[in-house]
Structures are given as structure tokens and as C-alpha cells.
Write a protein that holds these residues in place. Structure first.
Motif, PDB file in Angstrom:
ATOM      1  N   PRO A 184       0.829  -1.210   0.000  1.00  0.00           N
ATOM      2  CA  PRO A 184       0.000   0.000   0.000  1.00  0.00           C
ATOM      3  C   PRO A 184       0.864   1.261   0.000  1.00  0.00           C
ATOM      4  CG  PRO A 184      -0.648  -1.513   1.764  1.00  0.00           C
ATOM      5  CD  PRO A 184       0.670  -1.976   1.244  1.00  0.00           C
ATOM      6  N   CYS A 185       0.215   2.363  -0.363  1.00  0.00           N
ATOM      7  CA  CYS A 185       0.885   3.650  -0.391  1.00  0.00           C
ATOM      8  C   CYS A 185      -0.026   4.707   0.225  1.00  0.00           C
ATOM      9  CB  CYS A 185       1.212   4.034  -1.833  1.00  0.00           C
ATOM     10  SG  CYS A 185       2.035   5.618  -2.034  1.00  0.00           S
ATOM     11  N   ALA A 186       0.542   5.523   1.098  1.00  0.00           N
ATOM     12  CA  ALA A 186      -0.160   6.694   1.623  1.00  0.00           C
ATOM     13  C   ALA A 186       0.539   7.922   1.069  1.00  0.00           C
ATOM     14  CB  ALA A 186      -0.139   6.711   3.145  1.00  0.00           C
ATOM     15  N   LEU A 187      -0.205   8.800   0.446  1.00  0.00           N
ATOM     16  CA  LEU A 187       0.375  10.016  -0.110  1.00  0.00           C
ATOM     17  C   LEU A 187      -0.060  11.226   0.716  1.00  0.00           C
ATOM     18  CD1 LEU A 187      -0.079   9.436  -3.955  1.00  0.00           C
ATOM     19  CD2 LEU A 187       1.953   9.041  -2.550  1.00  0.00           C
ATOM     20  N   VAL A 188       0.895  12.101   0.998  1.00  0.00           N
ATOM     21  CA  VAL A 188       0.612  13.277   1.814  1.00  0.00           C
ATOM     22  C   VAL A 188      -0.051  14.354   0.964  1.00  0.00           C
ATOM     23  CG1 VAL A 188       2.570  12.750   3.319  1.00  0.00           C
ATOM     24  CG2 VAL A 188       2.878  14.368   1.439  1.00  0.00           C
ATOM     25  N   THR A 189      -0.996  15.059   1.568  1.00  0.00           N
ATOM     26  CA  THR A 189      -1.682  16.142   0.859  1.00  0.00           C
ATOM     27  C   THR A 189      -1.101  17.502   1.200  1.00  0.00           C
ATOM     28  OG1 THR A 189      -3.367  16.345   2.594  1.00  0.00           O
ATOM     29  CG2 THR A 189      -3.832  14.834   0.769  1.00  0.00           C
ATOM     30  N   PHE A 190      -0.076  17.522   2.068  1.00  0.00           N
ATOM     31  CA  PHE A 190       0.576  18.781   2.421  1.00  0.00           C
ATOM     32  C   PHE A 190       1.878  18.975   1.657  1.00  0.00           C
ATOM     33  CE2 PHE A 190       1.128  15.548   5.755  1.00  0.00           C
ATOM     34  CZ  PHE A 190       2.487  15.274   5.618  1.00  0.00           C
ATOM     35  N   GLY A 191       2.146  18.076   0.710  1.00  0.00           N
ATOM     36  CA  GLY A 191       3.332  18.191  -0.127  1.00  0.00           C
ATOM     37  C   GLY A 191       3.087  19.124  -1.300  1.00  0.00           C
ATOM     38  N   PRO A 192       3.987  19.110  -2.270  1.00  0.00           N
ATOM     39  CA  PRO A 192       3.921  20.069  -3.379  1.00  0.00           C
ATOM     40  C   PRO A 192       2.680  19.964  -4.249  1.00  0.00           C
ATOM     41  CG  PRO A 192       5.527  18.338  -3.824  1.00  0.00           C
ATOM     42  CD  PRO A 192       5.144  18.217  -2.388  1.00  0.00           C
ATOM     43  N   ASP A 193       2.117  18.764  -4.366  1.00  0.00           N
ATOM     44  CA  ASP A 193       0.954  18.587  -5.238  1.00  0.00           C
ATOM     45  C   ASP A 193      -0.367  18.684  -4.489  1.00  0.00           C
ATOM     46  OD1 ASP A 193       2.560  18.300  -7.463  1.00  0.00           O
ATOM     47  OD2 ASP A 193       2.769  16.138  -7.178  1.00  0.00           O
ATOM     48  N   GLY A 194      -0.310  18.884  -3.174  1.00  0.00           N
ATOM     49  CA  GLY A 194      -1.516  19.076  -2.393  1.00  0.00           C
ATOM     50  C   GLY A 194      -2.534  17.965  -2.587  1.00  0.00           C
TER      51      GLY A 194
END
Length: 221
Positions: A184-194
Motif C-alpha cells: 500500500p501507499c499513503a500520499l501526503v496532501t501537504f506536499g507540493p501537489d496538495g
């Protein structure tokens, strides 16, 4: 052991301003001045030095070649190494969240496409290198993400088991890496792509590091 592996740039720390500054040092040396904008071009910074140089050359030197980019790349790395933590900051809550995971028996490690020596230096300067049981950088195992081998090495070095692990990242490269590794992958929403990372269909979104324990429980128990 259950394991959480983190990307570095744009995931654990906002390194964009120092990365952009290193590329601009190259363009100043060529007589172009500061070509890249630390805000408008921040997302490109998280795709690596070559991407920043390519973007910069596209703005000032039509007809540039890959040779132009590669000639400047070592100079960019040198400039970055000398000023690696001027503006860089860990994202809010990251340290506390990782300490909570460790207290609950999870292993944690790093899998980044930043050169290993620079990643090690940065985390040491930020005072958090000892939090991580593994450190796999660009070419540590001969290839870089999205090839799954660096991720597998990061899990192994941390003492974990791939089937009980997941990757926290911020870009399509991380999404592809996790898919290739079968995790699985969790992607942050506070990074460059929001919030744009939603389009990559990760198994989870991480809006703040305060949510890391919950996301971890949901993904690997």
C-alpha cells in the motif's frame, strides 16, 4: 516486524527552497541569474536536480541538450551539499508521529531518490537521523524509485517484512514504487501537489502527521 518506509523530500521535509537555491546557483554561474522561483517551481524541486535544471534551461536557453544538464548536475549537488538546511523544515508533527510508531513496535526507514550521502547529512543536520533504521538513497542498490528494489532494501535493512509494510510518499514516483513492490501507499496532501495526489489513487491520504497512527493501523494493522 511491521514497517513504515518514508520518502524524504516533500514527504518528511519541505526541502524545496534549498533545492531551488542549488539550481539557481548553477544558473548564476552561467550568467542567467536566478532562473527558478522558489514558490512557483517548488513542485519541480521534488522531482530532482535534473528536473530543476531541465526546467531552468527551458526558460533561458532554447535548444539546450542533455549534455548541458549533466554538466551542471555535479555543480548543483555541490551547491546543495554546502547549503542543505538553510530553509528546510520537517513537516509539522512528523517527529512526534514517528516516535509514536516506534513506541508501538513499528520499524521505520527512508527510501529516497536523493543521493544517500546528502539524505544522511540532511537528516543528521535536522537532528532526526537516529529515528530511522534504514537509509536507502539514489543508486544505493544500483537503481532508484520507481524500481521496487530500493523500497525492498529499505524494508529489509529496517528489519521488516515487505508484506507488512507500506510507503509514505508525495508523488507519482512513490505511487508507482509501492505498486511495483506490491504494498500500500499513503500520499501526503501537504506536499507540493496538495490534494492533487488523490488522482493517483493511493490506498490512503495523509492530511497531517497527527493522522499517521490511524493510517498505519488501517493499512498494515
Amino acid at each position: 516486524m511491521r514497517t513504515v518506509i518514508f520518502d524524504l523530500d516533500g514527504t518528511l521535509a519541505d526541502t524545496s527552497a534549498d533545492l531551488i537555491a542549488s539550481a539557481n546557483a548553477c544558473f548564476r554561474g552561467l550568467g542567467y541569474g536566478d532562473v527558478l522561483d522558489p514558490v512557483a517551481d517548488a513542485s519541480t524541486a521534488f522531482h530532482g536536480g535534473r528536473a530543476m535544471l531541465t526546467l531552468g534551461f527551458s526558460k533561458v536557453q532554447p535548444g539546450f541538450s542533455e549534455a548541458d544538464v549533466m554538466a551542471q548536475y555535479p555543480l548543483l549537488l555541490a551547491a546543495y551539499g554546502e547549503a542543505i538546511d538553510i530553509h528546510t523544515q520537517l513537516y509539522p508533527g512528523a517527529v512526534a508521529a514517528i516516535e509514536v510508531l516506534k513506541s508501538k513496535g513499528y520499524a521505520v526507514g527512508i527510501c529516497t531518490n536523493k543521493p544517500e550521502d546528502l539524505a544522511d547529512r540532511l537528516l543528521t543536520r535536522l537532528g532526526v537521523r537516529d529515528l530511522f533504521a534504514s537509509m536507502i538513497g539514489a543508486k544505493t542498490v544500483g537503481v532508484s524509485k520507481p524500481d521496487p528494489k530500493p523500497y525492498l532494501a529499505a524494508v529489509s535493512e529496517a528489519g521488516g517484512v515487505v508484506a507488512q509494510s507500506f510507503l509514505v510518499g508525495d508523488t507519482d514516483t512513490d505511487r508507482k514504487t509501492a505498486r511495483a513492490a506490491g504494498v500500500p501507499c499513503a500520499l501526503v496532501t501537504f506536499g507540493p501537489d496538495g490534494e492533487g495526489v488523490r488522482d493517483l489513487s493511493p490506498e490512503a491520504l495523509l492530511h497531517h502527521y497527527d493522522d499517521l497512527a490511524r493510517v498505519t493501523q488501517e493499512l498494515i494493522g
